[in-house]
Design a protein around this motif. Structure first.
Motif, mmCIF file in Angstrom:
data_model
loop_
_atom_site.group_PDB
_atom_site.id
_atom_site.type_symbol
_atom_site.label_atom_id
_atom_site.label_comp_id
_atom_site.label_asym_id
_atom_site.label_seq_id
_atom_site.Cartn_x
_atom_site.Cartn_y
_atom_site.Cartn_z
ATOM 1 N N GLU B 385 21.463 6.816 76.905
ATOM 2 C CA GLU B 385 21.863 5.490 77.363
ATOM 3 C C GLU B 385 23.388 5.370 77.414
ATOM 4 N N GLN B 386 24.035 5.859 76.364
ATOM 5 C CA GLN B 386 25.487 5.772 76.312
ATOM 6 C C GLN B 386 26.129 6.606 77.430
ATOM 7 N N ALA B 387 25.623 7.817 77.607
ATOM 8 C CA ALA B 387 26.184 8.694 78.642
ATOM 9 C C ALA B 387 26.044 8.042 80.012
ATOM 10 N N ALA B 388 24.889 7.397 80.244
ATOM 11 C CA ALA B 388 24.666 6.756 81.538
ATOM 12 C C ALA B 388 25.647 5.603 81.751
ATOM 13 N N ARG B 389 25.966 4.899 80.697
ATOM 14 C CA ARG B 389 26.889 3.760 80.833
ATOM 15 C C ARG B 389 28.282 4.209 81.256
ATOM 16 N N PHE B 390 28.673 5.413 80.829
ATOM 17 C CA PHE B 390 30.006 5.904 81.179
ATOM 18 C C PHE B 390 30.020 6.739 82.460
ATOM 19 N N ALA B 391 28.836 7.173 82.895
ATOM 20 C CA ALA B 391 28.778 8.237 83.902
ATOM 21 C C ALA B 391 29.509 7.880 85.198
ATOM 22 N N LYS B 392 29.532 6.601 85.536
ATOM 23 C CA LYS B 392 30.161 6.215 86.804
ATOM 24 C C LYS B 392 31.446 5.404 86.588
#
Lengths: 317, 698
Positions: B385-392
């Motif tokens: 979840e955290q990685a997805a929040r930063f991914a873009k």
């Protein structure tokens, strides 16, 4: 050594040489349009005169404003107010590339030492409903001009085709004069009793306009003016061709186009103020384009736009 | 036999179009010549920024004369019929021959078509080629109506034989053909005459034009490599750029320059992208550290100062560009180190699609979905979840605004700079993958979770608003997203029931859109069948037949792609064995007889056969075999051991063949007949539990 072979010494000398050169090639040297525009293309001498079949050859300096590019005069290359040099010839002559290269020589670029390249760059102006094919011209890897064969303007196919040349004057002059920061560029002759740099002339105004463009311009007023310009443009074009007072046929393409230019500049200011969202942006551009298209429709109904009395007769029948 | 030389000389042709245009010129002209009867021995096409050239060797001097004979109506046919025949043949009555045939006197027309001179044919073909040339974009100029990629200035068209060269006369929109051309725009002056291809190529070279683009590329590459080598460095390979640059120059001159020391600490990708995209420079890297320290630019001319002015100018332009890049990089790092939230917040105001909300909303959904998918791919839900929040997040950065092609990569740098774990940062770069059939598929669990969530959010979102790809139109690259899902699932062996994943994604969409109920029931099956279609394309490339996939798609559990593919692979394999092929025939035979009987009798024979009505030994043997087969197949299927299930099914081939050999289904005794039909039904049921064999062709 003749004068034009020697290196120019100031910003204004480069402009003067371009004026002299294009005058010698038969262009009418026009003056800047007296309204705020984003580029030389907006001058009616380009937008409107590229329409219809009447031959045309004009060159002029156009002060141009791009509010979002303001950097308080601090960026070496970016300005919210700058100059373009614009040449428009209709029909495009077969030797337009050679003519163009001659203008570079005229401002002191030695073709024997530099590498000039024509690199594909198709031009499109969504606000003017215009596009063309051509190149950006590179001198030693730097873009010094746009070179375009207009194919369509205001939604009309260009017949004949106009050749358009646009020089970004500050950038070109900085290159020719070997200047790193635009504000350091000599505006007049550095040997003159009162020598002025570009910064002497424009540093303060860049600051003033940057502040106004970004933070102060009254957006409510601008939004209102946009609508007013749009309405006035349409109201002008809604008038009949015949002037009731003189009985003459007077299609008011230019006054209407002024309102279109005004709307376009107001849009740019609103954009700089950051009050236009991404989605709204497209809608605003579409509204200006609709005006430009209607003005183009009107211009081709005028004499300069190629309308003949015979068409009047034919239309009446 | 004469040789033909054509040169179409114009203002600068965009580099990216040149190679294709040379091939089109060759194909269109030679096709036209051959069609008109002019064959040739050899043809070659070339391009430079200002010319397209075609050399044809060993052309016929004239097309051969042809005699055509047409059979007409009988001599005593009605006048109307004869008139029609004459009109068609372009002859008069007295030019026809009467011949005796078994059907009586019949009229014959003999039409002589004289050969035509090559000149005449070439002029026609070349004019048609010029007027209909397939440029990706073309334009008009001046007052003319001709279209070309940029203004066309001259046409060289000559035929050369032992008597010398002669111009093939023609005129296209006021441009006459001739036998002259010109050389380099700046290094050569005036036009010169050309008498043959050899003469042309040699004179061009003297006029500072290298005609062959391959030769230009070769020269650029070897010269650039030598210069890099001499400086103890190494040229960074870039075939696309080499082709482009070869199309920008007629007389390549390689120059190598320094990147200012201020800029050497920029990420190498930034240096390389900025130099390639803006300046069309090659990168030169340090042999050991890999750091990019120099650039190579290709000028179009020699100069008295050996390129010193040109190089200085280029260096200056580069410095200005890199100052911008450095400014972006430093600003971006500042934002990143303060926690990235400024960027993720900014994405709330960026519209992704007007019916699917902002980028920020989209990222929220992807993060939630990545969390749900994490257990399926062996990732930690919270980290996903955290990685997805930063991914873009980097979409808000200045660098990515300037260089969109660096999206993801910059994110990786910035997320690491913000102090997050390397595997979280890597997600920014990897979650866009795979971008195509040949792009690598991420394998790190976090990246797989976010990459899947990203693509599934896109697919379900666009399906929910009914914006599906149609024909060649796929503006949101949904086919690519679907292929991405397929490759991520298959290449990582992810076990997931997609319909339930769709449902999860849809709930997130519905919540964001404020919709009351999930819509997935209406579009889920269609989206799944879209994925199945992409899967067919994907598996076809892996050598699995489309009907094999159809047979497996028709089975339950087809939304688990990994399962589906394992079934298909097993079926493909068994159908390559002799038993498999024969079993398929046996199945089809049973199925056909059964279908016909069911249609005729209006009943379904699915009661199960009764062993007590079995008469023939082979019939009894089949009872045994089916019982045994089912006993093996059922647990194998349960264990998803498809090879075992398929093998057990194929083993039925012998008993089924023997049964058909010895037994007549339509026995006179109606009870026996029905029992046998029920037995066939059992064959069908058992086979159909493995795959829908009725969909297999042949």
């Amino acid at each position: 050594m003749t004068k034009s072979d020697s290196a120019p010494r100031s910003f204004q000398e480069i402009i003067l040489r371009l004026q002299t050169y294009w005058a010698s090639k038969g262009c009418a040297i026009l003056q800047p349009y007296d309204m705020e525009v984003g580029a030389g293309t907006f001058h009616p001498a380009t937008t409107l005169r590229s329409l219809g079949s009447t031959p045309w050859a004009a060159a002029y300096v156009q002060p141009s404003r791009r509010p979002t590019d303001g950097r308080y005069g601090e960026n070496p290359n970016r300005l919210q107010h700058y100059y373009q040099y614009q040449v428009l010839i209709k029909p495009s002559p077969p030797d337009l590339q050679e003519l163009y290269l001659g203008s570079l020589e005229a401002i002191g670029i030695d073709m024997e030492l530099h590498d000039i390249r024509f690199v594909e760059d198709d031009w499109e102006s969504p606000t003017l409903g215009a596009w063309g094919l051509g190149w950006e011209v590179w001198c030693d890897g730097m873009e010094v001009s746009q070179f375009t064969y207009f194919q369509q303007v205001g939604g009309h196919d260009c017949h004949p085709v106009s050749g358009e040349l646009t020089y970004g004057l500050e950038r070109l002059a900085m290159y020719v004069l070997g200047i790193e920061h635009v504000m350091d560029m000599p505006f007049n002759d550095p040997q003159a009793p009162i020598s002025l740099t570009y910064g002497d002339v424009f540093k303060q105004t860049e600051e003033e306009y940057a502040r106004w463009n970004f933070d102060v311009a009254n957006t409510e007023m601008l939004l209102r003016h946009f609508v007013e310009a749009e309405e006035e443009c349409q109201a002008i074009l809604a008038q009949g061709a015949e002037d009731p007072k003189t009985g003459k046929r007077i299609v008011m393409a230019h006054p209407a186009y002024d309102q279109c230019i005004k709307a376009s500049h107001i849009f740019n200011l609103l954009d700089a103020r950051g009050v236009i969202s991404v989605t709204e942006r497209q809608a605003y551009i579409g509204r200006v384009r609709a005006l430009a298209k209607q003005c183009a429709d009107a211009f081709v109904q005028t004499k300069a736009g190629g309308w003949t009395p015979a068409q009047d007769v034919a239309a009446a029948q | 036999m004469p040789d033909l030389l054509i040169e179409l000389f114009s203002e600068e042709i965009p580099a990216r179009m040149q190679a294709r245009a040379a091939e089109d010129l060759k194909a269109r002209v030679t096709d036209g010549l051959v069609e008109a009867g002019l064959t040739y021995a050899h043809a070659a096409a070339f391009s430079t920024p200002r010319r397209l050239t075609l050399a044809v060797e060993g052309l016929l001097a004239a097309s051969p004369a042809q005699r055509e004979e047409r059979k007409g109506p009988r001599a005593d046919a009605p006048e109307k019929a004869i008139e029609g025949f004459l009109r068609g043949a372009g002859l008069t009555r007295d030019q026809l021959e009467e011949r005796d045939t078994p059907k009586g006197k019949v009229l014959f027309a003999v039409i002589d078509k004289p050969g035509r001179a090559a000149e005449e044919i070439i002029a026609e073909v070349l004019e048609a080629t010029i007027r209909n040339f397939p440029w990706p974009k073309s334009m008009r100029w001046g007052s003319g109506s001709l279209r070309w990629v940029r203004p066309l200035h001259s046409i060289l068209c000559i035929l050369t034989d032992e008597t010398g060269a002669r111009v093939v006369p023609m005129d296209v929109d006021g441009i006459p053909s001739g036998d002259t051309t010109e050389g380099h725009r700046f290094m050569s002056r005036g036009r010169f005459f050309v008498t043959s291809f050899e003469d042309y190529e040699a004179k061009l070279k003297r006029a500072f034009v290298v005609l062959n683009p391959g030769e230009r590329a070769q020269h650029i590459w070897s010269d650039a490599e030598n210069r890099a080598f001499a400086a103890g460095m190494e040229l960074v390979e870039d075939g696309g750029l080499l082709n482009e640059v070869s199309g920008l120059v007629e007389w390549p001159v390689v120059l190598m320059g320094d990147i200012g020391a201020d800029f050497l600490d920029l990420p190498p990708e930034v240096l390389q992208t900025s130099m390639r995209e803006h300046q069309k420079f090659f990168s030169v890297k340090h042999r050991k550290t890999g750091r990019i320290e120099k650039f190579v630019t290709v000028a179009n001319r020699e100069t008295a100062d050996n390129g010193a002015t040109i190089l200085a100018g280029n260096q200056k332009v580069l410095a200005a560009r890199l100052s911008d890049a450095k400014f972006f990089w430093e600003n971006d790092l500042r934002v990143a180190k303060s926690g990235l939230s400024a960027w993720t917040d900014a994405l709330e105001n960026v519209t992704f699609h007007n019916k699917l909300g902002s980028q920020g909303a989209r990222i929220g959904r992807i993060a939630a979905l990545a969390r749900e998918l994490a257990p399926l791919v062996g990732a930690d839900p919270q980290a996903a979840e955290q990685a997805a929040r930063f991914a873009k997040a980097d979409l808000s950065s200045e660098m990515v605004y300037e260089f969109p092609e660096l999206q993801g990569l910059m994110g990786r740098y910035y997320i690491e700079a913000a102090g997050h774990a390397a595997e979280v940062a890597a997600v920014a770069q990897e979650h866009y993958s795979p971008l195509g059939p040949s792009d690598d598929v991420p394998t790190a669990p976090l990246s797989v979770a976010v990459a899947l969530a990203d693509k599934l959010d896109t697919l379900t979102g666009f399906w929910a608003i009914d914006e599906k790809p149609t024909g060649s139109k796929d503006p949101f690259a949904l086919r690519r997203a679907a292929l991405g899902v397929i490759r991520l699932v298959l290449e990582n062996g992810v076990k997931a029931d997609l319909l339930s994943v769709f449902r999860k994604a849809d709930l997130l969409h519905a919540a964001a859109a404020g919709d009351t109920g999930p819509r997935v029931d209406s579009y889920g099956p269609d989206l799944l069948s879209f994925l199945h279609d992409r899967l067919k394309v994907y598996l076809r490339d892996q050598g699995i037949r489309h009907d094999v996939i159809d047979a497996c798609v028709a089975m339950e559990g087809n939304d688990d792609l990994a399962l589906l593919v394992r079934r298909a692979e097993a079926l493909e394999a068994v159908l390559k064995t002799e038993d498999g092929v024969n079993l398929l025939q046996g199945f089809k035979r049973a199925n056909n007889i059964l279908t016909q009987a069911e249609e005729k009798d209006g009943v379904e024979y699915s009661f199960g056969a009764d062993r007590k009505f079995a008469r023939e030994p082979s019939e009894i043997a089949l009872f045994d075999a089916l019982e045994q087969g089912e006993g093996a197949i059922r647990p194998a299927l349960k264990a998803q051991d498809f090879p075992a299930a398929m093998a057990a099914m194929a083993a039925l081939r012998g008993p089924i063949d023997a049964f058909f050999e010895a037994v007549k289904i339509n026995d006179d005794n109606e009870t026996i007949r029905r029992n046998r039909l029920n037995l066939l039904s059992q064959i069908r049921a058992i086979c159909s539990s493995v795959a829908d064999l009725s969909r297999i062709e042949g």
